[in-house]
Write an enzyme that holds these catalytic residues in place. Sequence first.
Site, PDB file in Angstrom:
ATOM      1  N   LYS A  26      10.944 -49.900   6.991  1.00 17.54           N
ATOM      2  CA  LYS A  26      11.206 -50.876   8.067  1.00 17.54           C
ATOM      3  C   LYS A  26      10.212 -52.033   8.018  1.00 17.54           C
ATOM      4  O   LYS A  26       9.717 -52.485   9.049  1.00 17.54           O
ATOM      5  CB  LYS A  26      11.224 -50.183   9.431  1.00 17.54           C
ATOM      6  CG  LYS A  26      12.312 -49.095   9.523  1.00 17.54           C
ATOM      7  CD  LYS A  26      12.435 -48.477  10.894  1.00 17.54           C
ATOM      8  CE  LYS A  26      13.582 -47.493  11.003  1.00 17.54           C
ATOM      9  NZ  LYS A  26      13.423 -46.226  10.262  1.00 17.54           N
ATOM     10  N   ARG A  27       9.944 -52.515   6.817  1.00 12.83           N
ATOM     11  CA  ARG A  27       9.021 -53.615   6.639  1.00 12.83           C
ATOM     12  C   ARG A  27       9.658 -54.940   7.050  1.00 12.83           C
ATOM     13  O   ARG A  27      10.872 -55.037   7.236  1.00 12.83           O
ATOM     14  CB  ARG A  27       8.580 -53.712   5.173  1.00 12.83           C
ATOM     15  CG  ARG A  27       7.919 -52.462   4.600  1.00 12.83           C
ATOM     16  CD  ARG A  27       6.700 -52.039   5.383  1.00 12.83           C
ATOM     17  NE  ARG A  27       5.871 -51.112   4.616  1.00 12.83           N
ATOM     18  CZ  ARG A  27       5.354 -49.986   5.087  1.00 12.83           C
ATOM     19  NH1 ARG A  27       5.595 -49.598   6.323  1.00 12.83           N
ATOM     20  NH2 ARG A  27       4.569 -49.231   4.333  1.00 12.83           N
TER      21      ARG A  27
END
Lengths: 271, 271
Positions: free
Chosen positions: B95-96
């Site tokens: 979830k960058r």
Amino acid sequence: MRFMQTLADAWQRHDSLVCVGLDPELGKLPAHLKGRPDAVFEFCAAIVDATADLACAFKPQIAHFAALRAEDTLERLIAHVHARHPGVPVILDAKRGDIGSTAQHYVTEAFERFGADAVTLNPYMGRDSIAPFLERADKGVILLCRTSNPGGADFQALDCGGEPLYLRVAETVARDWNGHGNCALVCGATWPEELGQVRTRVGDMPLLVPGIGAQGGDVAAVLKHGLTANHTGLMINSSRGILYAGSGEDFASAARAAAQELRDSINALRH
Amino acid sequence: MRFMQTLADAWQRHDSLVCVGLDPELGKLPAHLKGRPDAVFEFCAAIVDATADLACAFKPQIAHFAALRAEDTLERLIAHVHARHPGVPVILDAKRGDIGSTAQHYVTEAFERFGADAVTLNPYMGRDSIAPFLERADKGVILLCRTSNPGGADFQALDCGGEPLYLRVAETVARDWNGHGNCALVCGATWPEELGQVRTRVGDMPLLVPGIGAQGGDVAAVLKHGLTANHTGLMINSSRGILYAGSGEDFASAARAAAQELRDSINALRH
């Protein structure tokens, strides 16, 4: 000490709103450091030691270390700041965010493993993704609001019932998430009027402001729209402009000069 | 091979929509593994080997490794999947999301360092924060859309000009970001009707679906609303329900039984 108090003290003691971003890139290191086994640590620690008394915070960006398989370097760097410059808080720029059971592991990563005083987080997944951070009253929780990059408008500027999403984020953080007084927001210098709208909604909440220098943000406009009544309230980040001010053996003194120039130019406008 | 092709092949060859989530927790490891020097790797690799022929993908969640200072374990685990089960793609659940110059370092982290076939990303910062990933046509780019957690509604459900934010995200990804056909979306099982709305906007784009099991999502409703015309299109994730199906020395066979039961219950509804 609580992040918010450490930050307020650093603003005053160092007379500075400058946040020094630590974004090491192997290709940009001074030639005499390249190839040395601990080059990234040596480089960053020298920057830290040369600028600490001019800074209100340090902000290492974790991807720059992760891409190098250098989490251990980041751990040592943050420990170095705490040991040598205990009055300057460290913000881990990680922009994490996940469901509650996973968020706890990100809390552990940021605060136990790395020992950061504050962390940047992405609000998209909502309150329970942030709650384990909010509960750490001693730590700073810095939520993305209006980011400095060109794509920042793609969703953040969408009209949500009469106002843009980023203002809904700002209001939600100020009203619902800040029970421990440990929240702050990221507002890019490239959108100073939007930053000013955020300021009007969140009182004296600190704003972390990336986007000056390489990204083209205007410091004077940021100060005009973002300062609080006591002439603080901002952490104005510079990464490349300080880190790579010089490329020779005097890189640290060049970085110090760049940090001092930025601090003084800000102070000339705010005092 | 491209992620999308590997995924499509795994759906068919393993007759499975099950994505096995790898979220190791020290406190939940089987007693006989606790305290062993490489316990996390041994545990995860055993789960992988026991379930690979029943899975369409594996999804390690990076915070679970980062909190343990175990990035090297994650590297070895993904290498193990590629070596032993080359037909099953690995999704790095990270979830960058960050500005373009930093996004490139996250690309390096996900695809070079860890060798993942796909990565989950947060869309809040907009297109340029995702662009370096989109350019990797061989890799999967899986954007958060409507997440499974209670706070998912806080911002994702806000009305943005007549439709909720998550549909704006879905439309933007499908229309503007998917030029290489390598995009997918995260839609939680806990909101099956919203997942169905997303499906109607994005054609056959794969959806990664967390939220069954511990979070209470309804598999039948997910299938009703989310299947594509060829009865695939979904990666239905189960983490805790498979990983911790057993706690004794037979944990791997218990995990296999849980994965098989989930696969078969899905197949009974979709075929």
